[in-house]
Motif scaffolding. Sequence first.
Motif, short mmCIF file in Angstrom:
data_model
loop_
_atom_site.label_atom_id
_atom_site.label_comp_id
_atom_site.label_asym_id
_atom_site.label_seq_id
_atom_site.Cartn_x
_atom_site.Cartn_y
_atom_site.Cartn_z
N GLY A 22 0.77 -1.29 -0.17
CA GLY A 22 -0.01 0.13 -0.08
C GLY A 22 0.74 1.40 0.02
O GLY A 22 1.93 1.25 -0.16
N ARG A 23 0.27 2.25 0.18
CA ARG A 23 0.84 3.68 0.40
C ARG A 23 1.75 3.80 1.64
O ARG A 23 1.62 3.17 2.63
N ASP A 74 -6.34 1.44 8.20
CA ASP A 74 -5.92 1.31 6.78
C ASP A 74 -5.97 2.75 6.25
O ASP A 74 -6.98 3.73 6.07
N GLN A 75 -4.79 3.34 5.85
CA GLN A 75 -4.42 4.56 5.40
C GLN A 75 -5.04 4.80 4.09
O GLN A 75 -5.24 5.85 3.59
N CYS A 93 0.92 7.46 6.78
CA CYS A 93 1.55 6.42 7.65
C CYS A 93 1.90 6.75 9.06
O CYS A 93 1.90 6.23 10.08
N THR A 94 2.65 7.86 9.11
CA THR A 94 3.04 8.71 10.45
C THR A 94 1.81 8.69 11.20
O THR A 94 1.97 8.42 12.54
N VAL A 103 -5.68 10.42 10.51
CA VAL A 103 -5.43 11.44 9.53
C VAL A 103 -5.18 12.92 10.21
O VAL A 103 -4.44 13.68 9.66
N ALA A 104 -6.11 12.98 11.20
CA ALA A 104 -5.91 14.50 11.85
C ALA A 104 -4.38 14.60 12.28
O ALA A 104 -3.96 15.67 12.31
N LEU A 105 -3.76 13.50 12.81
CA LEU A 105 -2.58 13.59 13.32
C LEU A 105 -1.49 13.95 12.25
O LEU A 105 -0.66 14.76 12.41
#
Length: 281
Positions: A25-26, A64-65, A71-72, A109-111
């Motif tokens: 994945g990404r 699941d990104q 990823c971070t 995602v916010a982080l």
Amino acid sequence: MPGPSPCLETPLLRYLDEYPSVHGGRLGRHIEHDPRSRAYALSEDLLPAAFATVEHTIRIPVLDQGALGSCTGNAAESLLGSDPLYDAIPAAMAARPTGDADVDERQAVALYAAATHLDGIHGQYPPTDTGSTGLAVARAAQKAGLISGYQHALNLDATLRALTATPVIVGVNWYEGFDTPDNTGLVRISGSVRGGHEFLLYGIDATARTVLARNSWGTGWGAAGCFSFSFDDLGRLLDEQGDATVFVPLTSPAPAPVPTPASVDQALAVAARAWLTTKGL
């Protein structure tokens, strides 16, 4: 067992190109090393004397990104959703991991978005999805009030000993061979580097000399979203400008920097001048 420290003598910011994969994945991790991080290295006093077999509890589902280079943020959310950090976050805090995969993914995602405003990488999300760094997402978690601070394990030995006590996040080169775990979830370094990736380490198998990791590509990848790889591979990845970051729970005081030799010398010089002044010299 000890290996070289990450490159922390001078500031290092490196954008890593990412190449797509049929099987993986990404990604989205870039390199950001700050010499000041040496002052926040894990103290020998805080580390177990040796590494040992352990598997830390993760309280939230595999994330699941998707198509986002977050990823971070996903690694950080997984770490916050693990013991002992999870219990240290007040239940009333809105950003606390919930155990609901959709909610926790939004918080990841916010982080990530916050980290893109704190790193030195070109572009901020939204709208620009250019990835971020482990150092920046640790800053984002601290600014969000989810942790009291963060520290760094600067070599393989320190990383394994830290992992014995708590889960950690690592940012490393991601090789093509990591895209295709075997039926047990084991991966090996092979092929070319296709970018940088951040993920959670949550355990050690001291007999097999492997570390246990959780990815952010959903449960359909690897061993229900998890994988493992050898101590030797981890050491190599850390030597390749990798980094390992430990979050400090809210129930512990914020880590204080250890004086660097330069600051010690400056303090001694100030004290010496003060002493000479009292003597009229």
